[in-house]
Design a protein around this motif. Structure first.
Motif, PDB file in Angstrom:
ATOM      1  N   PHE A  83     108.518  47.643  85.027  1.00  0.00           N
ATOM      2  CA  PHE A  83     107.083  47.599  85.318  1.00  0.00           C
ATOM      3  C   PHE A  83     106.791  46.947  86.671  1.00  0.00           C
ATOM      4  N   ASP A  84     107.623  45.996  87.074  1.00  0.00           N
ATOM      5  CA  ASP A  84     107.469  45.428  88.414  1.00  0.00           C
ATOM      6  C   ASP A  84     107.607  46.523  89.466  1.00  0.00           C
ATOM      7  N   TYR A  85     108.559  47.422  89.258  1.00  0.00           N
ATOM      8  CA  TYR A  85     108.753  48.528  90.188  1.00  0.00           C
ATOM      9  C   TYR A  85     107.498  49.411  90.221  1.00  0.00           C
ATOM     10  N   CYS A  86     106.980  49.717  89.044  1.00  0.00           N
ATOM     11  CA  CYS A  86     105.768  50.550  88.983  1.00  0.00           C
ATOM     12  C   CYS A  86     104.601  49.882  89.706  1.00  0.00           C
ATOM     13  N   ASP A  87     104.446  48.575  89.493  1.00  0.00           N
ATOM     14  CA  ASP A  87     103.360  47.840  90.156  1.00  0.00           C
ATOM     15  C   ASP A  87     103.481  47.915  91.671  1.00  0.00           C
ATOM     16  N   ALA A  88     104.722  47.869  92.155  1.00  0.00           N
ATOM     17  CA  ALA A  88     104.949  47.835  93.601  1.00  0.00           C
ATOM     18  C   ALA A  88     104.873  49.216  94.246  1.00  0.00           C
ATOM     19  N   ASN A  89     105.077  50.284  93.447  1.00  0.00           N
ATOM     20  CA  ASN A  89     105.219  51.605  94.052  1.00  0.00           C
ATOM     21  C   ASN A  89     104.188  52.646  93.619  1.00  0.00           C
ATOM     22  N   LEU A  90     103.398  52.333  92.606  1.00  0.00           N
ATOM     23  CA  LEU A  90     102.385  53.275  92.152  1.00  0.00           C
ATOM     24  C   LEU A  90     100.989  52.685  92.363  1.00  0.00           C
ATOM     25  N   ALA A  91     100.053  53.530  92.692  1.00  0.00           N
ATOM     26  CA  ALA A  91      98.668  53.067  92.850  1.00  0.00           C
ATOM     27  C   ALA A  91      98.109  52.595  91.516  1.00  0.00           C
ATOM     28  N   ARG A  92      98.509  53.260  90.438  1.00  0.00           N
ATOM     29  CA  ARG A  92      98.119  52.881  89.081  1.00  0.00           C
ATOM     30  C   ARG A  92      99.078  53.589  88.130  1.00  0.00           C
ATOM     31  N   LEU A  93      98.976  53.277  86.853  1.00  0.00           N
ATOM     32  CA  LEU A  93      99.843  53.897  85.855  1.00  0.00           C
ATOM     33  C   LEU A  93      98.961  54.656  84.865  1.00  0.00           C
ATOM     34  N   ASP A  94      99.054  55.985  84.895  1.00  0.00           N
ATOM     35  CA  ASP A  94      98.172  56.820  84.080  1.00  0.00           C
ATOM     36  C   ASP A  94      98.772  57.224  82.734  1.00  0.00           C
ATOM     37  N   ASN A  95     100.073  57.492  82.726  1.00  0.00           N
ATOM     38  CA  ASN A  95     100.730  57.999  81.520  1.00  0.00           C
ATOM     39  C   ASN A  95     102.096  57.334  81.346  1.00  0.00           C
ATOM     40  N   VAL A  96     102.429  57.001  80.105  1.00  0.00           N
ATOM     41  CA  VAL A  96     103.745  56.461  79.788  1.00  0.00           C
ATOM     42  C   VAL A  96     104.296  57.224  78.593  1.00  0.00           C
ATOM     43  N   VAL A  97     105.545  57.689  78.713  1.00  0.00           N
ATOM     44  CA  VAL A  97     106.199  58.425  77.636  1.00  0.00           C
ATOM     45  C   VAL A  97     107.508  57.724  77.300  1.00  0.00           C
ATOM     46  N   THR A  98     107.658  57.291  76.058  1.00  0.00           N
ATOM     47  CA  THR A  98     108.856  56.557  75.648  1.00  0.00           C
ATOM     48  C   THR A  98     109.831  57.506  74.947  1.00  0.00           C
TER      49      THR A  98
END
Length: 261
Positions: A83-98
């Motif tokens: 999630f740290d990576y997502c915070d640093a590289n994405l403008a926001r997080l719209d969808n998560v698929v596990t």
């Protein structure tokens, strides 16, 4: 690209971001590819660094940008780094698929404490803490978000040790309950969560099942074939799309009719 996604316009997910766990093979990889083909920016996560790198290379040139992050869903620190990576590289997080999971087929006498810890650690705890991280980010976004947790028909009718065992089935039953519980808590907060219940699927996860058994399973399904990763990816696209905006806290059976209920 398979025709399984022809229903969705090429730009269906343009401008949206997606995090997919278990993306180095099978359903996870196909889901990542499907979202990319429809315009999404995708983060592929898996504990298999070599497999993830190879699969990520296969996706270059398809749709929007993609990222790869090595992450073990059985390790809370690894999930935090994801999630740290997502915070640093994405403008926001719209969808998560596990999609990340361990499938095991051990008889009851063969299942020790360590076995249960590993299966539940990845399949249930890993899913919860991925959902938790997604919720923390989506609740702060005016757009909210969508979460799809991949469960299994074994979570409904149980495992018998041949294809899936007790530990696996229990972890997937827990995933179904997790989705309903999270959905109750998030009611009215613009974050949708649903489960996908795959039936028998011919994917690398089922490499321990010999072809003769797969043939018998297919013959006994009402639809007379095993599921494919793109069957599941298409359903996940739907659950994350605007067309599914009134589907909430549900479990969608994609199983060729294996669980008439």
């Amino acid at each position: 690209m398979t025709d399984a996604y022809a229903t969705f316009a090429q730009d269906s997910f343009a401008g949206r971001t997606v995090l997919v766990t278990g993306a180095a093979s099978g359903m996870g990889f196909e889901t990542a590819r499907a979202f990319l083909s429809k315009g999404a920016e995708v983060v592929l996560c898996d504990r298999d660094a070599e497999g993830l790198s190879k699969r990520h290379d296969e996706l270059k040139g398809i749709g929007a940008s993609s990222h790869e992050v090595v992450a073990d869903m059985g390790d809370p620190n690894s999930i935090r780094r994801m999630f740290d990576y997502c915070d640093a590289n994405l403008a926001r997080l719209d969808n998560v698929v596990t999609c990340a999971a361990i499938i095991t087929a051990k008889r009851i006498p063969e299942q020790d404490w360590a076995h249960w810890q590993r299966v539940l650690g990845v399949n249930l705890l890993g899913t919860f803490f991925t959902v938790q991280g997604a919720v923390q980010r989506m609740q702060g976004s005016p757009n909210g978000g969508n979460i799809v947790c991949v469960a299994s028909d074994a979570g409904v009718h149980g495992g018998g040790g041949l294809i899936a065992d007790t530990a696996y089935a229990a972890s997937k039953a827990g995933t179904l309950s997790l989705v309903k519980s999270v959905a109750r808590e998030l009611a009215g907060k613009k974050v949708r969560i649903n489960a996908l219940n795959p039936g028998p699927t011919d994917s690398p996860m089922h490499s321990h099942v010999d072809q003769a058994l797969k043939d018998r399973i297919a013959a006994n399904l009402p639809i007379r074939r095993m599921g494919q990763p793109d069957d599941m990816a298409a359903a996940i696209l739907f659950l994350c799309s605007d067309a599914a905006s009134f589907i909430y806290g549900a479990a969608l059976d994609v199983d060729g009719g294996s669980m008439f209920r």
